[in-house]
Motif scaffolding. Structure first.
Motif, PDB file in Angstrom:
ATOM      1  N   VAL A   1       0.836  -1.203   0.000  1.00 54.79           N
ATOM      2  CA  VAL A   1       0.000   0.000   0.000  1.00 54.79           C
ATOM      3  C   VAL A   1       0.870   1.252   0.000  1.00 54.79           C
ATOM      4  O   VAL A   1       0.570   2.239  -0.687  1.00 54.79           O
ATOM      5  CB  VAL A   1      -0.948  -0.003   1.217  1.00 54.79           C
ATOM      6  N   GLU A   2       1.954   1.222   0.754  1.00 52.83           N
ATOM      7  CA  GLU A   2       2.880   2.352   0.765  1.00 52.83           C
ATOM      8  C   GLU A   2       3.489   2.559  -0.619  1.00 52.83           C
ATOM      9  O   GLU A   2       3.710   3.715  -1.044  1.00 52.83           O
ATOM     10  CB  GLU A   2       3.977   2.116   1.803  1.00 52.83           C
ATOM     11  N   ALA A   3       3.736   1.477  -1.327  1.00 52.43           N
ATOM     12  CA  ALA A   3       4.278   1.593  -2.682  1.00 52.43           C
ATOM     13  C   ALA A   3       3.283   2.292  -3.609  1.00 52.43           C
ATOM     14  O   ALA A   3       3.666   3.128  -4.444  1.00 52.43           O
ATOM     15  CB  ALA A   3       4.627   0.207  -3.224  1.00 52.43           C
ATOM     16  N   ILE A   4       1.997   1.954  -3.455  1.00 50.47           N
ATOM     17  CA  ILE A   4       0.954   2.619  -4.245  1.00 50.47           C
ATOM     18  C   ILE A   4       0.915   4.107  -3.912  1.00 50.47           C
ATOM     19  O   ILE A   4       0.825   4.965  -4.798  1.00 50.47           O
ATOM     20  CB  ILE A   4      -0.423   1.974  -3.970  1.00 50.47           C
ATOM     21  N   ARG A   5       0.988   4.413  -2.622  1.00 52.23           N
ATOM     22  CA  ARG A   5       0.926   5.814  -2.196  1.00 52.23           C
ATOM     23  C   ARG A   5       2.058   6.633  -2.823  1.00 52.23           C
ATOM     24  O   ARG A   5       1.838   7.735  -3.332  1.00 52.23           O
ATOM     25  CB  ARG A   5       0.995   5.902  -0.672  1.00 52.23           C
ATOM     26  N   LYS A   6       3.255   6.092  -2.789  1.00 49.41           N
ATOM     27  CA  LYS A   6       4.403   6.811  -3.340  1.00 49.41           C
ATOM     28  C   LYS A   6       4.322   6.909  -4.863  1.00 49.41           C
ATOM     29  O   LYS A   6       4.606   7.963  -5.446  1.00 49.41           O
ATOM     30  CB  LYS A   6       5.701   6.118  -2.928  1.00 49.41           C
ATOM     31  N   GLU A   7       3.940   5.817  -5.518  1.00 49.24           N
ATOM     32  CA  GLU A   7       3.875   5.790  -6.976  1.00 49.24           C
ATOM     33  C   GLU A   7       2.862   6.799  -7.499  1.00 49.24           C
ATOM     34  O   GLU A   7       3.089   7.454  -8.525  1.00 49.24           O
ATOM     35  CB  GLU A   7       3.502   4.376  -7.441  1.00 49.24           C
ATOM     36  N   ARG A   8       1.758   6.952  -6.780  1.00 50.85           N
ATOM     37  CA  ARG A   8       0.695   7.867  -7.235  1.00 50.85           C
ATOM     38  C   ARG A   8       0.806   9.258  -6.604  1.00 50.85           C
ATOM     39  O   ARG A   8      -0.071  10.094  -6.795  1.00 50.85           O
ATOM     40  CB  ARG A   8      -0.678   7.265  -6.915  1.00 50.85           C
TER      41      ARG A   8
END
Length: 294
Positions: free
Chosen positions: A216-223
């Motif tokens: 989820v943190e990866a999604i947050r950073k990517e977006r």
């Protein structure tokens, strides 16, 4: 002068569930006379809130709120009416509010700490998430939400895709955990998370704010999704103007208010336990005294 107060009787432990028995009611003597700059106030209403769960631990995990101490009076948001004043800015009969109001039937306070009580923002679609059919109905029929999801009965991910087909731009996060992870996974590029609370995590020994799962943190950073903490104490200078604005919206019918009320200081612990398990709809308040005349 003898008054009743609520003290912290025991701690539930960082990973425990709070119960009413963590609190106890006792009698205490207040001075018969107040000093210059002080006011004697009769408590009318007290608030119980999720953040208070952290104050039940020996260490709150934050630097902006302190833990409650065993066998000492508990405090939080409150409203009362002044019965006697030796402060130049307050007179008998004034209604006042305070963020650190002792859970007592009457209190002596420093007048300098008190304040007198003196689709709004343009969202195109508003969707709420809650845990009962009654709460969902209240959101849509009374508060003007476009839709509501019952997370205990429905698949949140599927419902979000149906109700927010263009994705989520702003998420006001009061819960954390699996629900927040699900919402974040459907948020848009450069969207915003307003991190107000994490009630699903307060009975666990985790840092605040709790870190997101790696995926989820990866999604947050990517977006490029912002996740900013909302600390009410950082906005003290806006309290008065905020109350005036909220009051105006309420008078105009743009803002609806829902409260769950319990009567009696002796029920503070029960109210807290109920609030932590979703027993309230809207703001959980305990009425200490309904008499506002002097």
């Amino acid at each position: 002068m003898i008054v009743q107060r609520v003290v912290l009787n025991s701690r539930p432990g960082k990973n425990g569930n709070p119960v009413a028995e963590n609190f106890r009611v006792e009698e205490v003597n207040l001075p018969d006379n107040i000093n210059e700059g002080q006011v004697l106030v009769r408590t009318l209403y007290l608030s119980v809130d999720p953040y208070m769960r952290c104050r039940m631990n020996e260490d709150t995990g934050t630097d902006y709120i302190t833990p409650w101490q065993l066998s000492q009076v508990v405090d939080g948001g409150g409203i009362g009416i002044i019965e006697e004043s030796k402060h130049k800015n307050f007179t008998k009969g004034d209604f006042v509010i305070y963020f650190y109001w002792p859970w007592q039937t009457k209190v002596i306070l420093d007048g300098n700490s008190l304040e007198k009580i003196g689709h709004i923002m343009g969202c195109s679609r508003v969707v709420g998430i809650c845990g009962t059919h009654e709460k969902c109905l209240f959101l849509t029929s009374e508060l003007g939400f476009d839709a509501a999801i019952n997370y205990k009965k429905e698949n949140v991910a599927e419902q979000l895709r149906e109700l927010c087909p263009a994705g989520v731009d702003v998420y006001f996060d009061n819960v954390g955990g699996d629900i927040s992870d699900t919402v974040i996974s459907q948020m848009n590029q450069s969207s915003h998370i307003i991190l107000c609370g994490q009630i699903s995590q307060y009975n666990k020994d985790v840092p605040y704010p709790p870190p997101l799962p790696p995926a989820v943190e990866a999604i947050r950073k990517e977006r490029n999704i912002t996740r900013e903490r909302f600390l009410v104490l950082n906005y003290k200078d806006k309290f008065e103007s905020g109350i005036l604005q909220l009051s105006q919206w309420f008078k105009e019918g743009k803002l609806k208010i829902k409260e769950t009320m319990i009567n009696g200081l002796e029920n503070m612990g029960a109210a807290f336990q109920s609030m932590m398990t979703g027993g309230n709809t809207g703001k959980q308040i305990v009425c200490i005294s309904e008499e506002t005349s002097l």
